[in-house]
Design a protein around this motif. Sequence first.
Motif, PDB file in Angstrom:
ATOM      1  N   ALA A  44       0.812  -1.221   0.000  1.00  0.00           N
ATOM      2  CA  ALA A  44       0.000   0.000   0.000  1.00  0.00           C
ATOM      3  C   ALA A  44       0.843   1.268   0.000  1.00  0.00           C
ATOM      4  O   ALA A  44       0.343   2.354  -0.271  1.00  0.00           O
ATOM      5  CB  ALA A  44      -0.927   0.008   1.211  1.00  0.00           C
ATOM      6  N   GLY A  45       2.137   1.158   0.318  1.00  0.00           N
ATOM      7  CA  GLY A  45       2.996   2.343   0.340  1.00  0.00           C
ATOM      8  C   GLY A  45       2.483   3.363   1.338  1.00  0.00           C
ATOM      9  O   GLY A  45       2.194   3.045   2.499  1.00  0.00           O
ATOM     10  N   THR A  46       2.323   4.606   0.874  1.00  0.00           N
ATOM     11  CA  THR A  46       1.828   5.674   1.751  1.00  0.00           C
ATOM     12  C   THR A  46       0.307   5.764   1.740  1.00  0.00           C
ATOM     13  O   THR A  46      -0.259   6.702   2.299  1.00  0.00           O
ATOM     14  CB  THR A  46       2.409   7.026   1.307  1.00  0.00           C
ATOM     15  OG1 THR A  46       2.007   7.289  -0.048  1.00  0.00           O
ATOM     16  CG2 THR A  46       3.929   7.020   1.393  1.00  0.00           C
ATOM     17  N   GLY A  71      -2.381   9.469  -4.915  1.00  0.00           N
ATOM     18  CA  GLY A  71      -1.463   8.405  -4.533  1.00  0.00           C
ATOM     19  C   GLY A  71      -2.060   7.388  -3.589  1.00  0.00           C
ATOM     20  O   GLY A  71      -1.415   6.388  -3.272  1.00  0.00           O
ATOM     21  N   ALA A  72      -3.277   7.628  -3.137  1.00  0.00           N
ATOM     22  CA  ALA A  72      -3.865   6.729  -2.137  1.00  0.00           C
ATOM     23  C   ALA A  72      -5.273   6.267  -2.485  1.00  0.00           C
ATOM     24  O   ALA A  72      -5.710   5.221  -2.019  1.00  0.00           O
ATOM     25  CB  ALA A  72      -3.880   7.420  -0.770  1.00  0.00           C
ATOM     26  N   PRO A  91     -11.003   3.394  -6.347  1.00  0.00           N
ATOM     27  CA  PRO A  91     -10.131   2.923  -7.422  1.00  0.00           C
ATOM     28  C   PRO A  91      -9.182   4.026  -7.905  1.00  0.00           C
ATOM     29  O   PRO A  91      -9.454   5.204  -7.711  1.00  0.00           O
ATOM     30  CB  PRO A  91     -11.101   2.525  -8.531  1.00  0.00           C
ATOM     31  CG  PRO A  91     -12.435   2.380  -7.859  1.00  0.00           C
ATOM     32  CD  PRO A  91     -12.424   3.339  -6.735  1.00  0.00           C
ATOM     33  N   GLU A  92      -8.105   3.605  -8.549  1.00  0.00           N
ATOM     34  CA  GLU A  92      -7.096   4.559  -9.016  1.00  0.00           C
ATOM     35  C   GLU A  92      -7.581   5.360 -10.216  1.00  0.00           C
ATOM     36  O   GLU A  92      -7.176   6.503 -10.412  1.00  0.00           O
ATOM     37  CB  GLU A  92      -5.813   3.803  -9.400  1.00  0.00           C
ATOM     38  CG  GLU A  92      -5.151   3.104  -8.234  1.00  0.00           C
ATOM     39  CD  GLU A  92      -3.977   2.253  -8.672  1.00  0.00           C
ATOM     40  OE1 GLU A  92      -2.912   2.343  -8.033  1.00  0.00           O
ATOM     41  OE2 GLU A  92      -4.125   1.508  -9.663  1.00  0.00           O
ATOM     42  N   LEU A  93      -8.437   4.753 -11.052  1.00  0.00           N
ATOM     43  CA  LEU A  93      -8.933   5.406 -12.260  1.00  0.00           C
ATOM     44  C   LEU A  93     -10.445   5.553 -12.189  1.00  0.00           C
ATOM     45  O   LEU A  93     -11.133   4.773 -11.532  1.00  0.00           O
ATOM     46  CB  LEU A  93      -8.573   4.582 -13.505  1.00  0.00           C
ATOM     47  CG  LEU A  93      -7.093   4.429 -13.822  1.00  0.00           C
ATOM     48  CD1 LEU A  93      -6.914   3.472 -14.985  1.00  0.00           C
ATOM     49  CD2 LEU A  93      -6.457   5.772 -14.138  1.00  0.00           C
ATOM     50  N   GLY A  94     -10.955   6.550 -12.902  1.00  0.00           N
ATOM     51  CA  GLY A  94     -12.394   6.697 -13.024  1.00  0.00           C
ATOM     52  C   GLY A  94     -13.061   7.316 -11.822  1.00  0.00           C
ATOM     53  O   GLY A  94     -14.286   7.247 -11.682  1.00  0.00           O
TER      54      GLY A  94
END
Length: 375
Positions: A312-314, A343-344, A347-350
């Motif tokens: 998950a990173g940051t 960055g968190a 979903p990442e897109l849409g």
Amino acid sequence: MSISIYVRRILLGLLLISAVACAAEEDTQPTFHEEENPNALSDWGMFSVREKTMTLADNVIPYDIATPLFSDYALKLRTIWLPDGTQSVYNPDEAFDMPVGTVITKTFYYPTADTKDEVTYNRARTVSSGMMDLHGLRLIETRILTRRESGWDAVAYLWNDEQTDAYLKRTGAIIPLTLERPDERREDFAYLVPNVNQCAGCHATNATTKAIKPIGIKARHLNKQSSFAAGFNQLDHWIAKGVLTAELTDEAPRNADWLNVDEPLDRRARAYLDANCSHCHNPNGPADTSGLDLEPDATGASLGICKTPIAAGTGTGGRIHGIVPGDPDRSILVYRMETNDPGAMMPELGRGVTHEEGVDLIRQWIAQMDGTCGT
């Protein structure tokens, strides 16, 4: 020649021109393009738009799914067309096997508020007798998913300002819009029309094969009362129309409608996570390195319960576990659904805005869970 005869001939000519034009309008025919994607959406012939009315071509079937993917509150009209004499093959778990020549469309649109760039939601339209009224709506994009000999291809078409046709947009687009929520709060956001690679990012649901597939053409998404054929279950309607070959002797899998409060909360929440997350978060998906599985049958740590993040990173928001039973405010899942940090957020897109109603559903689901993570 008398003036009256001259006028009558002009009128007759205009009537003939009108008749030819009407015949041309009625002549819209679905067309499968074997290799190249045409520049204009109308060249696919799935539907036409004239005088603020969308008309589906013959044998183009509208459909919907029990719980749809959230896309910045955009409403969606889905259609499917198969070449004459072909059928899809039923699968209880995976996307149906569709014949070469299949064309699936998904048109994204919004009800408009004061101007075309100010949009709202909760006012869905539907197709009736093959037509949909477009007054008060803004068509944004139509995505085509077509089955060719080499496999599935995905591409997006952007609607023009005149709202008469849409045009190929391989590189994607960003459209500034203002969302007016039902309580009159206003929020500026950037609507994303995906590029070709981003289309594949969602539809390549297997990280190993990277093959593009439909996401919504699964039994559990389609197994519902038809919104377009009164009295039919949607799967039965497809069978009756010859679009699907199946003998549904057993109960087909069925996702809940996440908005249906008569359904159990657990089923509604799991359907929402399935529709919005599981195309990536499954054992073979693009997010397989996260170890998080949000398919309907996942349980325990695979589902995120008391699970510490792997990749998950940051993006944890300072939280330790994916889901903390009884405590949504300590659950990473809720943080990633709420935040708009690129960055968190998930979903990442849409997604340019937070789906407040969806977050509230998942909060309720986690709050009623029993158990502890021991911290």
